[in-house]
Write a protein that holds these residues in place. Structure first.
Motif, PDB file in Angstrom:
ATOM      1  N   PRO A   1      -9.668  37.225 101.567  1.00 14.08           N
ATOM      2  CA  PRO A   1      -9.906  35.864 101.074  1.00 14.08           C
ATOM      3  C   PRO A   1      -8.927  35.446  99.981  1.00 14.08           C
ATOM      4  O   PRO A   1      -8.298  36.274  99.321  1.00 14.08           O
ATOM      5  N   THR A   2      -8.847  34.132  99.798  1.00 13.80           N
ATOM      6  CA  THR A   2      -8.107  33.587  98.659  1.00 13.80           C
ATOM      7  C   THR A   2      -8.922  33.823  97.400  1.00 13.80           C
ATOM      8  O   THR A   2     -10.079  34.272  97.465  1.00 13.80           O
ATOM      9  N   LEU A   3      -8.358  33.503  96.247  1.00  9.73           N
ATOM     10  CA  LEU A   3      -9.067  33.699  94.989  1.00  9.73           C
ATOM     11  C   LEU A   3     -10.366  32.898  94.958  1.00  9.73           C
ATOM     12  O   LEU A   3     -11.421  33.426  94.579  1.00  9.73           O
ATOM     13  N   VAL A   4     -10.313  31.645  95.386  1.00  7.06           N
ATOM     14  CA  VAL A   4     -11.511  30.792  95.353  1.00  7.06           C
ATOM     15  C   VAL A   4     -12.601  31.364  96.249  1.00  7.06           C
ATOM     16  O   VAL A   4     -13.769  31.457  95.852  1.00  7.06           O
ATOM     17  N   LEU A   5     -12.227  31.759  97.470  1.00  5.32           N
ATOM     18  CA  LEU A   5     -13.222  32.306  98.394  1.00  5.32           C
ATOM     19  C   LEU A   5     -13.767  33.634  97.875  1.00  5.32           C
ATOM     20  O   LEU A   5     -14.960  33.923  97.991  1.00  5.32           O
ATOM     21  N   ALA A   6     -12.904  34.464  97.279  1.00  4.16           N
ATOM     22  CA  ALA A   6     -13.351  35.731  96.713  1.00  4.16           C
ATOM     23  C   ALA A   6     -14.383  35.500  95.609  1.00  4.16           C
ATOM     24  O   ALA A   6     -15.396  36.203  95.521  1.00  4.16           O
ATOM     25  N   LEU A   7     -14.132  34.512  94.758  1.00  3.13           N
ATOM     26  CA  LEU A   7     -15.074  34.184  93.684  1.00  3.13           C
ATOM     27  C   LEU A   7     -16.401  33.697  94.256  1.00  3.13           C
ATOM     28  O   LEU A   7     -17.479  34.059  93.767  1.00  3.13           O
ATOM     29  N   VAL A   8     -16.338  32.895  95.313  1.00  2.00           N
ATOM     30  CA  VAL A   8     -17.564  32.406  95.952  1.00  2.00           C
ATOM     31  C   VAL A   8     -18.360  33.561  96.545  1.00  2.00           C
ATOM     32  O   VAL A   8     -19.583  33.658  96.390  1.00  2.00           O
ATOM     33  N   LEU A   9     -17.674  34.462  97.238  1.00  2.00           N
ATOM     34  CA  LEU A   9     -18.346  35.614  97.853  1.00  2.00           C
ATOM     35  C   LEU A   9     -19.012  36.501  96.805  1.00  2.00           C
ATOM     36  O   LEU A   9     -20.147  36.947  96.980  1.00  2.00           O
ATOM     37  N   LEU A  10     -18.315  36.760  95.713  1.00  2.00           N
ATOM     38  CA  LEU A  10     -18.877  37.600  94.661  1.00  2.00           C
ATOM     39  C   LEU A  10     -20.052  36.903  93.980  1.00  2.00           C
ATOM     40  O   LEU A  10     -21.045  37.553  93.622  1.00  2.00           O
ATOM     41  N   PHE A  11     -19.956  35.604  93.795  1.00  2.99           N
ATOM     42  CA  PHE A  11     -21.064  34.845  93.206  1.00  2.99           C
ATOM     43  C   PHE A  11     -22.297  34.916  94.106  1.00  2.99           C
ATOM     44  O   PHE A  11     -23.416  35.159  93.627  1.00  2.99           O
ATOM     45  N   VAL A  12     -22.101  34.714  95.408  1.00  2.00           N
ATOM     46  CA  VAL A  12     -23.227  34.771  96.353  1.00  2.00           C
ATOM     47  C   VAL A  12     -23.821  36.177  96.396  1.00  2.00           C
ATOM     48  O   VAL A  12     -25.051  36.345  96.440  1.00  2.00           O
ATOM     49  N   ALA A  13     -22.957  37.201  96.372  1.00  2.00           N
ATOM     50  CA  ALA A  13     -23.445  38.583  96.368  1.00  2.00           C
ATOM     51  C   ALA A  13     -24.301  38.848  95.135  1.00  2.00           C
ATOM     52  O   ALA A  13     -25.354  39.499  95.213  1.00  2.00           O
TER      53      ALA A  13
END
Length: 416
Positions: A294-306
């Protein structure tokens, strides 16, 4: 969620814990800076930081049972006073490094039985299940917020105040905690009339099927924490600037805070027990999407959801403390908490080794998530069966108790 604060004892314990966590973060940063400034050795700086965590593992398993053998308020008071003394000695300017290392080992050792006593006492003073779960939500949000702010602003504060002053402030937080507990927490007799050992708590954790399943779901955090250990190489791999490492580290705990609030506010206590497995599986399943690089934005979203769905951990420990009898609760909590810390350490270490071997942090995180799903799915099924069996047993017991009463009522009517 703030309803538990109406209880004076809980309010004192909650404030005590918040002060302790804030002071701990300040101390960790101060010691790392102090040792590095005096030695110029990064290994020593990392070593002193690690020593603030490692003794808690031994203390959690070997000393937590003291919360069952002795008066819990007394134990909390003496441990807090001892920590105040040790941190106060650290604050003395030019304290020899060998003395600092010894003092650092003593603080978390004293903290382990105190945390076990505080945890068990909270369940005692809040017997209502719903109110107790909300108290754990509040504790989870407070602790994680304090850690997030403490680690983020600790360096700035230490730089402004100086290491000795920062350590003195931490010592003062322990003094305040001592006074709060002594003044506002009831002095109850020891929970156990027998001399318990550290093995008793571990035996209970692994001997009871429902508790064993809960612990399995809780210890999955060892795989969920892999992104934390790989934040720096992950940022480089996805082409993010070095400053993004802090964002990657903050996304998960921020999601946890928001998720805990949402679960507490919108999900009834009865439903939360049913969702544990689903949320645990989802928390690991989200990480498998890192296979997409993922891009940085998507990585941040994934970690937030996790982190958001990972807030199930609060419910797990709340139910754990409800299932474990009061007389063994301190030792059982110590065993579960120690296992949790070991799982986190092993997960981060294994994740680092795998990432080095395959050359991709994103793929490593995805593999960890997939492995977690493989463990979480059967554990979720097992938890569902165990929960239903418990509900059926409780219903049968209630029916058995109601039957004699119904017969007596019928006989009374016939006699009349």
């Amino acid at each position: 969620m703030f309803a538990p604060l109406a209880n004076l004892e809980f309010r004192a314990l909650w404030l005590t814990e918040a002060l302790s966590v804030a002071g701990d973060q300040l101390t960790r940063v101060a010691l790392a800076i102090l040792v590095y400034d005096r030695t110029g050795n990064a290994m020593y700086a990392a070593g002193i930081y690690a020593l603030t965590f490692l003794p808690a593992l031994a203390g959690g398993l070997g000393l937590s049972h003291l919360a069952d053998r002795y008066r819990r308020r007394t134990l909390m008071v003496w441990c807090s006073a001892g920590q105040a003394l040790l941190v106060g000695l650290m604050a003395i300017p030019n304290m020899p490094l060998i003395a600092l290392f010894v003092l650092v080992i003593g603080v978390p050792l004293l903290q382990s039985p105190a945390v076990a006593a505080q945890n068990a006492t909270t369940r005692e003073i809040l017997p209502d299940d719903d109110l107790y779960l909300r108290s754990q939500d509040l504790r989870g949000i407070t602790t994680n917020t304090t850690m997030l702010v403490g680690l983020g602003g600790g360096g700035l504060l230490v730089g402004w105040l100086g290491t000795s002053t920062a350590l003195a402030i931490d010592a003062a937080t322990f003094v305040v905690a001592t006074l709060l507990v002594h003044r506002y927490v009831e002095d109850r007799p020891p929970a156990s009339t027998e001399k318990t050992s550290w093995l008793d708590g571990a035996r209970w954790v692994f001997g009871d099927r429902k508790v064993r399943i809960l612990v399995t779901l809780s210890w999955l955090v060892g795989l969920a924490v892999i992104p934390e250990g790989l934040a720096a190489p992950l940022a480089k791999e996805i082409g993010a600037p070095s400053g993004a490492v802090g964002l990657l580290l903050a996304a998960d705990p921020l999601g946890f805070i928001v998720g805990t609030f949402a679960i507490s506010h919108f999900v009834p206590a009865a439903l939360r027990a049913r969702l544990i497995g689903v949320l645990a599986t989802s928390a690991l399943g989200v990480l498998t999407l890192f296979i997409l690089k993922p891009t940085l934005v998507l990585a941040l979203v994934l970690l937030f959801v996790a982190g958001f769905v990972g807030a199930y951990q609060v419910t797990v420990m709340g139910i754990f403390n409800t299932l474990v009898p009061n007389e063994i609760r301190g030792g059982a909590f110590g065993a579960a908490r120690t296992g949790l810390r070991v799982a986190q350490a092993l997960g981060i270490a294994a994740g680092g080794a795998l990432a080095q071997g395959i050359g991709s942090s994103a793929t490593t995180i995805a593999i960890g998530g997939a492995l977690g799903v493989l463990i979480a799915v059967p554990a979720t099924v097992a938890w569902s069966h165990a929960r239903r069996e418990g509900e059926d047993t409780a219903a049968a017991s209630a029916s058995a108790q109601e039957a004699p009463a119904a017969k007596r009522e019928s006989a009374a009517k016939q006699a009349s």
